[in-house]
Write a protein that holds these residues in place. Structure first.
Motif, short mmCIF file in Angstrom:
data_model
loop_
_atom_site.label_atom_id
_atom_site.label_comp_id
_atom_site.label_asym_id
_atom_site.label_seq_id
_atom_site.Cartn_x
_atom_site.Cartn_y
_atom_site.Cartn_z
N ALA A 176 0.81 -1.21 0.00
CA ALA A 176 0.00 0.00 0.00
C ALA A 176 0.85 1.27 0.00
CB ALA A 176 -0.94 0.00 1.19
N ALA A 177 1.98 1.24 0.69
CA ALA A 177 2.85 2.42 0.76
C ALA A 177 3.48 2.73 -0.60
CB ALA A 177 3.94 2.20 1.80
N LEU A 178 3.74 1.69 -1.40
CA LEU A 178 4.37 1.88 -2.70
C LEU A 178 3.37 1.91 -3.85
CD1 LEU A 178 7.42 -0.53 -2.26
CD2 LEU A 178 7.39 1.96 -2.06
N GLY A 179 2.19 1.35 -3.63
CA GLY A 179 1.15 1.34 -4.66
C GLY A 179 1.33 0.28 -5.72
N GLY A 180 2.00 -0.80 -5.39
CA GLY A 180 2.20 -1.87 -6.36
C GLY A 180 2.88 -3.07 -5.74
N ILE A 181 3.36 -3.95 -6.59
CA ILE A 181 4.04 -5.17 -6.18
C ILE A 181 5.51 -5.02 -6.50
CG2 ILE A 181 4.24 -7.64 -6.64
CD1 ILE A 181 1.25 -7.51 -7.46
N VAL A 182 6.36 -5.43 -5.58
CA VAL A 182 7.81 -5.37 -5.80
C VAL A 182 8.27 -6.72 -6.34
CG1 VAL A 182 10.07 -5.03 -4.74
CG2 VAL A 182 8.11 -3.68 -3.97
N GLU A 183 8.97 -6.69 -7.48
CA GLU A 183 9.53 -7.90 -8.07
C GLU A 183 11.05 -7.81 -8.06
OE1 GLU A 183 8.02 -8.64 -11.99
OE2 GLU A 183 6.14 -9.44 -11.20
N GLU A 184 11.68 -8.93 -7.76
CA GLU A 184 13.14 -9.03 -7.78
C GLU A 184 13.61 -9.51 -9.15
OE1 GLU A 184 13.42 -10.69 -3.18
OE2 GLU A 184 13.84 -12.03 -4.85
N THR A 185 14.73 -9.00 -9.61
CA THR A 185 15.35 -9.44 -10.85
C THR A 185 16.63 -10.17 -10.50
OG1 THR A 185 14.48 -7.50 -12.00
CG2 THR A 185 16.25 -8.71 -13.09
N HIS A 186 16.79 -11.39 -11.03
CA HIS A 186 17.96 -12.22 -10.76
C HIS A 186 18.57 -12.66 -12.08
CE1 HIS A 186 17.06 -12.88 -6.42
NE2 HIS A 186 15.84 -12.61 -6.84
N ALA A 187 19.92 -12.72 -12.13
CA ALA A 187 20.62 -13.19 -13.33
C ALA A 187 21.62 -14.26 -12.94
CB ALA A 187 21.33 -12.04 -14.01
N CYS A 188 21.74 -15.27 -13.78
CA CYS A 188 22.66 -16.37 -13.53
C CYS A 188 24.05 -16.02 -14.08
CB CYS A 188 22.16 -17.66 -14.19
SG CYS A 188 23.27 -19.06 -13.93
#
Length: 65
Positions: free
Chosen positions: A38-50
């Motif tokens: 609610a504080a950010l107004g969205g969903i946080v997604e992590e990005t990972h690279a091999c």
């Protein structure tokens, strides 16, 4: 955002992936409602690279435990 990111194994080769970034994804889907920060107004997604095979993966960040 996550305080610490738990390791993510590469689904292609099994190597531990590097966490590169967190991205805010704005959504209005009812399916995503429980995960919206609610504080950010969205969903946080992590990005990972091999580092071994170059595969890139995304996953939803988990809040502090």
């Amino acid at each position: 955002m996550t305080a610490t990111t738990r390791p993510m194994p590469c689904p292609r080769c099994g190597t531990a992936m590097n966490h590169h970034a967190d991205k805010l994804v704005e959504t209005s889907s009812r399916r995503d409602a429980p995960d919206i920060d609610a504080a950010l107004g969205g969903i946080v997604e992590e990005t990972h690279a091999c580092p071994t095979c170059g595969n890139v993966e995304f996953r939803r960040a988990r809040g502090p435990a």
